[in-house]
Design an enzyme around this catalytic site. Structure first.
Site: not given
Length: 270
Positions: A9, A14, A40, A126
């Site tokens: 998510k 991450k 980003k 995802d």
């Protein structure tokens, strides 16, 4: 060469986890490339010490493809980690997932990456969008690790990712390598993630505690491995890196229903 990807998510940590794992692997003597697949372009910030100034799509927009040089899009970060950012379209224009497709295909065509022992793809969200599923669909990544907390929406995203892995596993080599728990200090979090992993036919391969040293290191634009190499948190990332490098317990996941997710969250979260 190992080809892995981190999914999860948005905002779950991450990129922080990926960068610390890449740094830890490099300190183990492995040649590592980390490829950020997020518009980003901040996946490699902690490795480079700054936001990547030149993404693949930046160069594609500004130059003819034939004019792009490897050194324009491939950068070197902490301890020699190779860093690439796919980039994305201008805000409000175009498909970010499509940007991943263009970037990875260009890297292939140029043979831009140096020889490495492991490539880590850090992928946004995802796998609902085909572009974000490309590292799985096209065989760029064969071992998928899902970063999740014990929060319901994080589990929901992780379950959706498992559905995508299962779909592509039917016709390729991709497998689920495990769940990486990134703690949010919710009630019963580790136990919940352990049970969730079992339901998915995998394991909770790490549970990363919430520690302010991560935020302090980020404020200094460094991984924990660089900023506080002797800290307990650095040890957690080192152990995770070793687990991933040695990992052989790969599986085809068995996603659950949303009702089952709610049941698990209610049972362990009280």
């Amino acid at each position: 060469m190992k080809k892995i990807a981190f999914y999860g998510k948005g905002g779950i940590g991450k990129s922080t986890t990926a960068s610390n794992v890449s740094a830890a692997l490099s300190l183990m003597g492995k040649r590592v490339a980390q490829i950020g697949c997020d518009p980003k372009n901040d996946s490699t910030r902690l490795l480079l010490g700054h936001i990547c100034k030149e993404t693949v799509l930046d160069k594609v927009r500004r130059s003819e493809v034939e004019e792009i040089r490897k050194e324009d899009i491939v950068h070197t970060g902490f301890n020699g980690v190779t860093c690439v950012e796919a980039g994305g379209p201008e805000p409000g224009v175009g498909c970010a997932g499509r940007g991943i497709i263009v970037a990875l295909q260009l890297l292939d065509r140029m043979k831009a990456l140096p020889p490495v022992d492991l490539t880590l793809y850090d992928v946004l969200g995802d796998v609902v969008c085909g572009g974000f599923a490309m590292p799985i669909r096209e065989g760029y990544a064969e071992e998928i690790y899902i970063v999740s907390s014990g929060e319901l929406m994080s589990l929901y995203a992780a379950n959706n990712i498992a559905k995508g892995i299962r779909r592509f596993a039917a016709r390729g080599k991709v497998r689920l390598g495990g769940i990486i728990g990134n703690s949010r200090n919710t009630p019963g979090e580790k136990e919940l993630l352990t049970e969730f992993a079992k339901e998915l036919n995998t394991e909770l391969i790490a549970f990363i505690p919430r520690d302010k040293i991560v935020n302090v290191a980020e404020n200094h634009r460094q991984t924990v491995l660089q900023y506080a190499p002797d800290s307990p948190q650095a040890g957690v990332y080192k152990e995770l890196a070793k687990t991933i490098w040695d990992g052989t317990n790969l599986s085809i996941p068995t996603p659950v229903t949303f009702e089952e997710l709610e049941r698990l969250a209610a049972f362990y979260g009280t």
